[in-house]
Write a protein that holds these residues in place. Sequence first.
Motif, PDB file in Angstrom:
ATOM      1  N   ASP A 101       0.852  -1.192   0.000  1.00  0.00           N
ATOM      2  CA  ASP A 101       0.000   0.000   0.000  1.00  0.00           C
ATOM      3  C   ASP A 101       0.888   1.243   0.000  1.00  0.00           C
ATOM      4  O   ASP A 101       1.759   1.402   0.860  1.00  0.00           O
ATOM      5  N   SER A 102       0.670   2.134  -0.937  1.00  0.00           N
ATOM      6  CA  SER A 102       1.524   3.324  -1.065  1.00  0.00           C
ATOM      7  C   SER A 102       1.260   4.367   0.013  1.00  0.00           C
ATOM      8  O   SER A 102       2.091   5.263   0.239  1.00  0.00           O
ATOM      9  N   GLN A 103       0.136   4.292   0.705  1.00  0.00           N
ATOM     10  CA  GLN A 103      -0.179   5.267   1.739  1.00  0.00           C
ATOM     11  C   GLN A 103       0.505   4.906   3.053  1.00  0.00           C
ATOM     12  O   GLN A 103       0.635   3.735   3.390  1.00  0.00           O
ATOM     13  N   THR A 104       0.945   5.917   3.785  1.00  0.00           N
ATOM     14  CA  THR A 104       1.620   5.713   5.067  1.00  0.00           C
ATOM     15  C   THR A 104       0.618   5.888   6.201  1.00  0.00           C
ATOM     16  O   THR A 104      -0.066   6.909   6.286  1.00  0.00           O
ATOM     17  N   GLY A 105       0.540   4.884   7.062  1.00  0.00           N
ATOM     18  CA  GLY A 105      -0.375   4.935   8.196  1.00  0.00           C
ATOM     19  C   GLY A 105       0.317   5.374   9.470  1.00  0.00           C
ATOM     20  O   GLY A 105       1.468   5.844   9.455  1.00  0.00           O
ATOM     21  N   VAL A 106      -0.378   5.168  10.589  1.00  0.00           N
ATOM     22  CA  VAL A 106       0.152   5.598  11.884  1.00  0.00           C
ATOM     23  C   VAL A 106       1.424   4.838  12.235  1.00  0.00           C
ATOM     24  O   VAL A 106       2.405   5.421  12.718  1.00  0.00           O
ATOM     25  N   GLY A 107       1.433   3.524  11.983  1.00  0.00           N
ATOM     26  CA  GLY A 107       2.612   2.726  12.296  1.00  0.00           C
ATOM     27  C   GLY A 107       3.828   3.188  11.524  1.00  0.00           C
ATOM     28  O   GLY A 107       4.933   3.300  12.072  1.00  0.00           O
ATOM     29  N   GLY A 108       3.644   3.473  10.252  1.00  0.00           N
ATOM     30  CA  GLY A 108       4.747   3.940   9.432  1.00  0.00           C
ATOM     31  C   GLY A 108       5.235   5.309   9.857  1.00  0.00           C
ATOM     32  O   GLY A 108       6.448   5.564   9.900  1.00  0.00           O
ATOM     33  N   ALA A 109       4.296   6.200  10.164  1.00  0.00           N
ATOM     34  CA  ALA A 109       4.671   7.548  10.596  1.00  0.00           C
ATOM     35  C   ALA A 109       5.443   7.506  11.910  1.00  0.00           C
ATOM     36  O   ALA A 109       6.431   8.231  12.100  1.00  0.00           O
ATOM     37  N   LEU A 110       4.997   6.622  12.824  1.00  0.00           N
ATOM     38  CA  LEU A 110       5.683   6.488  14.105  1.00  0.00           C
ATOM     39  C   LEU A 110       7.096   5.929  13.917  1.00  0.00           C
ATOM     40  O   LEU A 110       8.054   6.446  14.503  1.00  0.00           O
ATOM     41  N   ALA A 111       7.222   4.890  13.102  1.00  0.00           N
ATOM     42  CA  ALA A 111       8.541   4.299  12.860  1.00  0.00           C
ATOM     43  C   ALA A 111       9.483   5.307  12.217  1.00  0.00           C
ATOM     44  O   ALA A 111      10.651   5.433  12.610  1.00  0.00           O
ATOM     45  N   LEU A 112       8.980   6.037  11.241  1.00  0.00           N
ATOM     46  CA  LEU A 112       9.804   7.027  10.548  1.00  0.00           C
ATOM     47  C   LEU A 112      10.203   8.161  11.489  1.00  0.00           C
ATOM     48  O   LEU A 112      11.357   8.596  11.511  1.00  0.00           O
ATOM     49  N   GLY A 113       9.239   8.640  12.285  1.00  0.00           N
ATOM     50  CA  GLY A 113       9.530   9.728  13.214  1.00  0.00           C
ATOM     51  C   GLY A 113      10.572   9.337  14.242  1.00  0.00           C
ATOM     52  O   GLY A 113      11.512  10.094  14.512  1.00  0.00           O
ATOM     53  N   LEU A 114      10.417   8.152  14.836  1.00  0.00           N
ATOM     54  CA  LEU A 114      11.380   7.693  15.834  1.00  0.00           C
ATOM     55  C   LEU A 114      12.773   7.516  15.227  1.00  0.00           C
ATOM     56  O   LEU A 114      13.783   7.849  15.850  1.00  0.00           O
TER      57      LEU A 114
END
Length: 260
Positions: A101-114
């Motif tokens: 899925d090309s859209q970034t969800g909460v899990g992806g945003a959290l992983a990227l932010g951390l």
Amino acid sequence: MVLTALRGGLVFLTRLPVGVDEASWDAFRRTPVAFPLVGYGLGALAAIPFLLPVPVPTAAALYMAALYVLTGVTHVDGLADVGDAAAVHGDAEERLAVLKDSQTGVGGALALGLALVTLGLGALSVAGTAPQVAFPLVVAAEVGAKTGMATLVCTGESAHEGLGSALIDVNDVSNLVPVAVSLVLLPALLITPVAGVAGVTTAAFAAVAAASFAPVAVAVLAGRWGNEHLGGVSGDVLGTANELGRVAGLHAGVLAWTLF
């Protein structure tokens, strides 16, 4: 063969304007040692800000900017996808569907932010050391991160058909020998400038070795997660190993330097 593979590796691992053809891509796929060899050059370029006479926060910011100008966002995108997949409560098939899925969800945003926050903090810690220490540590962390990717390519099973399988399916554990040699030699190559600051070789060796090997340990853990939750290693898992491995390398190197 290695030079051709390096050209393909520069295209896969960086955004440097290097022409690619089928021969260089195929050589890179079959020559995993190209991963850490590219890491040497990439790490050296990204570490240049730590040699400049600028404030510590500025050096850290310039390092992060240079890093992603040089490497692009392909591997960061892989980390975000894995973060989304990790947040899914389901089986491997459902997680793989999220990866695509090309859209970034909460899990992806959290992983990227951390990842970005911890990378920035690691860069600040590195910038707080002497330039003769910072430069080798950054190079070691980058080579370690690329070695971690190569380790998964040589030892993993592909989770699905794609970019990851194009690398993994043509390699096996026998290809890991030159990769390991390139990593083991790293402390010997980088220890001299660090030892000049430390006055003793113990702290220098510990710092460079920690920055080199911590990313490989992270890659092994990422590969294990992929096996358990995705049914194997994918291109996104390789990207995750690279991004998190670099973070671990910076922090491990500074920690070892401080303790020893």
